[in-house]
Motif scaffolding. Structure first.
Motif, PDB file in Angstrom:
ATOM      1  N   ARG A 161      -9.006 -10.285   1.569  1.00  0.00           N
ATOM      2  CA  ARG A 161      -8.183  -9.705   2.643  1.00  0.00           C
ATOM      3  C   ARG A 161      -6.885  -9.134   2.085  1.00  0.00           C
ATOM      4  O   ARG A 161      -6.417  -8.074   2.517  1.00  0.00           O
ATOM      5  CB  ARG A 161      -7.892 -10.765   3.708  1.00  0.00           C
ATOM      6  CG  ARG A 161      -9.108 -11.150   4.545  1.00  0.00           C
ATOM      7  CD  ARG A 161      -8.701 -11.972   5.756  1.00  0.00           C
ATOM      8  NE  ARG A 161      -8.213 -13.287   5.376  1.00  0.00           N
ATOM      9  CZ  ARG A 161      -8.980 -14.372   5.288  1.00  0.00           C
ATOM     10  NH1 ARG A 161     -10.281 -14.282   5.530  1.00  0.00           N
ATOM     11  NH2 ARG A 161      -8.468 -15.540   4.962  1.00  0.00           N
ATOM     12  N   ASP A 162      -6.300  -9.840   1.109  1.00  0.00           N
ATOM     13  CA  ASP A 162      -5.054  -9.360   0.505  1.00  0.00           C
ATOM     14  C   ASP A 162      -5.269  -8.041  -0.229  1.00  0.00           C
ATOM     15  O   ASP A 162      -4.418  -7.143  -0.179  1.00  0.00           O
ATOM     16  CB  ASP A 162      -4.498 -10.408  -0.462  1.00  0.00           C
ATOM     17  CG  ASP A 162      -3.947 -11.632   0.257  1.00  0.00           C
ATOM     18  OD1 ASP A 162      -3.706 -11.533   1.478  1.00  0.00           O
ATOM     19  OD2 ASP A 162      -3.771 -12.680  -0.394  1.00  0.00           O
ATOM     20  N   ARG A 163      -6.406  -7.928  -0.917  1.00  0.00           N
ATOM     21  CA  ARG A 163      -6.692  -6.678  -1.629  1.00  0.00           C
ATOM     22  C   ARG A 163      -6.812  -5.511  -0.657  1.00  0.00           C
ATOM     23  O   ARG A 163      -6.317  -4.411  -0.921  1.00  0.00           O
ATOM     24  CB  ARG A 163      -7.973  -6.819  -2.452  1.00  0.00           C
ATOM     25  CG  ARG A 163      -7.796  -7.605  -3.744  1.00  0.00           C
ATOM     26  CD  ARG A 163      -8.977  -7.387  -4.672  1.00  0.00           C
ATOM     27  NE  ARG A 163     -10.217  -7.876  -4.086  1.00  0.00           N
ATOM     28  CZ  ARG A 163     -10.675  -9.109  -4.231  1.00  0.00           C
ATOM     29  NH1 ARG A 163      -9.984  -9.991  -4.938  1.00  0.00           N
ATOM     30  NH2 ARG A 163     -11.815  -9.480  -3.676  1.00  0.00           N
ATOM     31  N   VAL A 164      -7.482  -5.754   0.472  1.00  0.00           N
ATOM     32  CA  VAL A 164      -7.626  -4.700   1.483  1.00  0.00           C
ATOM     33  C   VAL A 164      -6.264  -4.316   2.045  1.00  0.00           C
ATOM     34  O   VAL A 164      -5.951  -3.127   2.213  1.00  0.00           O
ATOM     35  CB  VAL A 164      -8.568  -5.172   2.611  1.00  0.00           C
ATOM     36  CG1 VAL A 164      -8.560  -4.172   3.763  1.00  0.00           C
ATOM     37  CG2 VAL A 164      -9.982  -5.351   2.078  1.00  0.00           C
ATOM     38  N   ARG A 165      -5.428  -5.322   2.333  1.00  0.00           N
ATOM     39  CA  ARG A 165      -4.106  -5.057   2.900  1.00  0.00           C
ATOM     40  C   ARG A 165      -3.228  -4.278   1.924  1.00  0.00           C
ATOM     41  O   ARG A 165      -2.574  -3.300   2.300  1.00  0.00           O
ATOM     42  CB  ARG A 165      -3.430  -6.386   3.267  1.00  0.00           C
ATOM     43  CG  ARG A 165      -2.023  -6.245   3.836  1.00  0.00           C
ATOM     44  CD  ARG A 165      -1.474  -7.603   4.248  1.00  0.00           C
ATOM     45  NE  ARG A 165      -1.469  -8.537   3.144  1.00  0.00           N
ATOM     46  CZ  ARG A 165      -0.503  -8.580   2.214  1.00  0.00           C
ATOM     47  NH1 ARG A 165       0.513  -7.717   2.263  1.00  0.00           N
ATOM     48  NH2 ARG A 165      -0.552  -9.474   1.246  1.00  0.00           N
ATOM     49  N   ILE A 166      -3.235  -4.684   0.656  1.00  0.00           N
ATOM     50  CA  ILE A 166      -2.415  -4.003  -0.350  1.00  0.00           C
ATOM     51  C   ILE A 166      -2.898  -2.578  -0.573  1.00  0.00           C
ATOM     52  O   ILE A 166      -2.102  -1.640  -0.715  1.00  0.00           O
ATOM     53  CB  ILE A 166      -2.429  -4.804  -1.668  1.00  0.00           C
ATOM     54  CG1 ILE A 166      -1.688  -6.129  -1.476  1.00  0.00           C
ATOM     55  CG2 ILE A 166      -1.793  -4.001  -2.795  1.00  0.00           C
ATOM     56  CD1 ILE A 166      -1.825  -7.078  -2.644  1.00  0.00           C
ATOM     57  N   ALA A 167      -4.230  -2.407  -0.575  1.00  0.00           N
ATOM     58  CA  ALA A 167      -4.784  -1.059  -0.740  1.00  0.00           C
ATOM     59  C   ALA A 167      -4.365  -0.163   0.418  1.00  0.00           C
ATOM     60  O   ALA A 167      -4.051   1.025   0.225  1.00  0.00           O
ATOM     61  CB  ALA A 167      -6.304  -1.129  -0.838  1.00  0.00           C
ATOM     62  N   ILE A 202      -1.623  -0.481   2.240  1.00  0.00           N
ATOM     63  CA  ILE A 202      -0.189  -0.188   2.082  1.00  0.00           C
ATOM     64  C   ILE A 202       0.020   0.920   1.055  1.00  0.00           C
ATOM     65  O   ILE A 202       0.802   1.855   1.273  1.00  0.00           O
ATOM     66  CB  ILE A 202       0.572  -1.463   1.668  1.00  0.00           C
ATOM     67  CG1 ILE A 202       0.576  -2.475   2.822  1.00  0.00           C
ATOM     68  CG2 ILE A 202       2.004  -1.128   1.253  1.00  0.00           C
ATOM     69  CD1 ILE A 202       1.139  -3.829   2.450  1.00  0.00           C
ATOM     70  N   ARG A 203      -0.697   0.823  -0.060  1.00  0.00           N
ATOM     71  CA  ARG A 203      -0.567   1.844  -1.104  1.00  0.00           C
ATOM     72  C   ARG A 203      -1.044   3.203  -0.616  1.00  0.00           C
ATOM     73  O   ARG A 203      -0.427   4.232  -0.904  1.00  0.00           O
ATOM     74  CB  ARG A 203      -1.357   1.417  -2.339  1.00  0.00           C
ATOM     75  CG  ARG A 203      -0.729   0.255  -3.091  1.00  0.00           C
ATOM     76  CD  ARG A 203      -1.610  -0.188  -4.241  1.00  0.00           C
ATOM     77  NE  ARG A 203      -0.964  -1.237  -5.020  1.00  0.00           N
ATOM     78  CZ  ARG A 203      -1.567  -1.920  -5.988  1.00  0.00           C
ATOM     79  NH1 ARG A 203      -2.838  -1.657  -6.291  1.00  0.00           N
ATOM     80  NH2 ARG A 203      -0.911  -2.851  -6.654  1.00  0.00           N
ATOM     81  N   GLN A 204      -2.147   3.201   0.137  1.00  0.00           N
ATOM     82  CA  GLN A 204      -2.671   4.461   0.656  1.00  0.00           C
ATOM     83  C   GLN A 204      -1.705   5.070   1.662  1.00  0.00           C
ATOM     84  O   GLN A 204      -1.490   6.292   1.676  1.00  0.00           O
ATOM     85  CB  GLN A 204      -4.039   4.233   1.306  1.00  0.00           C
ATOM     86  CG  GLN A 204      -4.726   5.519   1.750  1.00  0.00           C
ATOM     87  CD  GLN A 204      -4.991   6.457   0.588  1.00  0.00           C
ATOM     88  OE1 GLN A 204      -5.502   6.042  -0.445  1.00  0.00           O
ATOM     89  NE2 GLN A 204      -4.623   7.725   0.747  1.00  0.00           N
ATOM     90  N   ALA A 205      -1.106   4.218   2.504  1.00  0.00           N
ATOM     91  CA  ALA A 205      -0.135   4.718   3.484  1.00  0.00           C
ATOM     92  C   ALA A 205       1.075   5.331   2.783  1.00  0.00           C
ATOM     93  O   ALA A 205       1.602   6.367   3.210  1.00  0.00           O
ATOM     94  CB  ALA A 205       0.304   3.581   4.405  1.00  0.00           C
ATOM     95  N   LYS A 206       1.494   4.703   1.685  1.00  0.00           N
ATOM     96  CA  LYS A 206       2.627   5.232   0.925  1.00  0.00           C
ATOM     97  C   LYS A 206       2.279   6.581   0.304  1.00  0.00           C
ATOM     98  O   LYS A 206       3.085   7.524   0.335  1.00  0.00           O
ATOM     99  CB  LYS A 206       3.021   4.237  -0.165  1.00  0.00           C
ATOM    100  CG  LYS A 206       4.256   4.647  -0.942  1.00  0.00           C
ATOM    101  CD  LYS A 206       4.632   3.589  -1.968  1.00  0.00           C
ATOM    102  CE  LYS A 206       5.869   4.009  -2.748  1.00  0.00           C
ATOM    103  NZ  LYS A 206       6.242   2.989  -3.762  1.00  0.00           N
ATOM    104  N   LYS A 207       1.058   6.683  -0.246  1.00  0.00           N
ATOM    105  CA  LYS A 207       0.623   7.957  -0.818  1.00  0.00           C
ATOM    106  C   LYS A 207       0.541   9.040   0.253  1.00  0.00           C
ATOM    107  O   LYS A 207       0.946  10.187   0.026  1.00  0.00           O
ATOM    108  CB  LYS A 207      -0.743   7.787  -1.479  1.00  0.00           C
ATOM    109  CG  LYS A 207      -0.715   6.980  -2.763  1.00  0.00           C
ATOM    110  CD  LYS A 207      -2.112   6.874  -3.353  1.00  0.00           C
ATOM    111  CE  LYS A 207      -2.098   6.049  -4.639  1.00  0.00           C
ATOM    112  NZ  LYS A 207      -3.477   5.925  -5.204  1.00  0.00           N
ATOM    113  N   ASP A 208       0.027   8.679   1.438  1.00  0.00           N
ATOM    114  CA  ASP A 208      -0.077   9.652   2.527  1.00  0.00           C
ATOM    115  C   ASP A 208       1.306  10.130   2.960  1.00  0.00           C
ATOM    116  O   ASP A 208       1.510  11.320   3.239  1.00  0.00           O
ATOM    117  CB  ASP A 208      -0.815   9.032   3.717  1.00  0.00           C
ATOM    118  CG  ASP A 208      -2.287   8.771   3.414  1.00  0.00           C
ATOM    119  OD1 ASP A 208      -2.803   9.352   2.433  1.00  0.00           O
ATOM    120  OD2 ASP A 208      -2.913   7.977   4.149  1.00  0.00           O
ATOM    121  N   GLN A 209       2.250   9.183   3.011  1.00  0.00           N
ATOM    122  CA  GLN A 209       3.610   9.543   3.412  1.00  0.00           C
ATOM    123  C   GLN A 209       4.249  10.478   2.389  1.00  0.00           C
ATOM    124  O   GLN A 209       4.904  11.468   2.755  1.00  0.00           O
ATOM    125  CB  GLN A 209       4.454   8.281   3.573  1.00  0.00           C
ATOM    126  CG  GLN A 209       5.857   8.542   4.114  1.00  0.00           C
ATOM    127  CD  GLN A 209       6.638   7.259   4.298  1.00  0.00           C
ATOM    128  OE1 GLN A 209       6.344   6.252   3.664  1.00  0.00           O
ATOM    129  NE2 GLN A 209       7.630   7.283   5.168  1.00  0.00           N
TER     130      GLN A 209
END
Length: 206
Positions: free
Chosen positions: A174-180, A182-189
């Motif tokens: 679950r942590d890996r999914v959550r961190i991924a 967050i990282r994807q949201a940052k890249k999108d932003q």
């Protein structure tokens, strides 16, 4: 945190070798019965690749044999990996003085030989179990039937440890999914900001 997870993985490997398929006590000179003589040693032969029926034997070597050795440290256990896919996938069981009755029946039916297995001593009798095309759990059931091995049940503490490790594994997923995410949201932003800056530059050039 990293050191904690390393420690937990090490503890998990220790627990895994103590319990599970293959965790059993083989008959010894003091625990042998008329039906099940003492086991003096074991020899496993199988091909390196899994096809032609060697997959179960390979999994038995990986999953069961370490546990069996852990609980029977005084019983020699040898393994021969061959390049002969047409050769035997076989477990040779060495008994003190005489083979068990199930072993004698198995040997009579199988009529199998293994040139890689060490020759028995003067006070030993052998039985060869054919492992070809069997799942490692099926192999283990045959081994228990032939040897009279007694499985070692997991203690309440060990079961709790296994449950805790499983919970940690699920939480880690679950942590890996959550961190991924967050990282994807940052890249999108960042990508949207770059697009916006590009649009601003275009307007300035007009």
């Amino acid at each position: 945190m990293v050191n904690l997870f390393k420690r937990m993985r090490k503890l998990k490997s220790i627990v895994n070798i103590r319990i599970g398929t293959g965790a059993a006590i083989l008959p010894t000179p003091t625990s042998a019965t008329p039906d099940y003589p003492a086991i003096t040693r074991l020899h496993l032969t199988y091909a390196r690749k899994i096809y032609n029926g060697h997959q179960g034997a390979r999994h038995f070597w990986r999953n069961c044999l370490p546990r069996l050795k852990y609980h029977n440290p005084g019983v020699p256990m040898s393994v021969k990996q061959t390049d002969d896919q047409e050769g035997p996938a076989a477990l040779t069981i060495y008994f003190a003085e005489r083979a068990s009755k199930p072993a004698s029946i198995t040997a009579a039916v199988a009529e199998l030989t293994d040139k890689h297995a060490p020759a028995p001593g003067d006070a030993e009798k052998t039985a060869i179990v054919d492992l070809r095309n069997l799942d490692y759990r099926e192999i283990w059931n045959k081994v228990m039937n032939v040897t009279g091995a007694k499985e070692v049940p997991a203690s309440a503490e060990e079961e709790a440890e296994v449950k805790r490790f499983e919970q940690m594994r699920e939480q880690s997923g679950r942590d890996r999914v959550r961190i991924a995410a967050i990282r994807q949201a940052k890249k999108d932003q960042e990508r949207m900001l770059q697009i916006a800056r590009g649009e601003v530059e275009k307007l300035r050039e007009l």
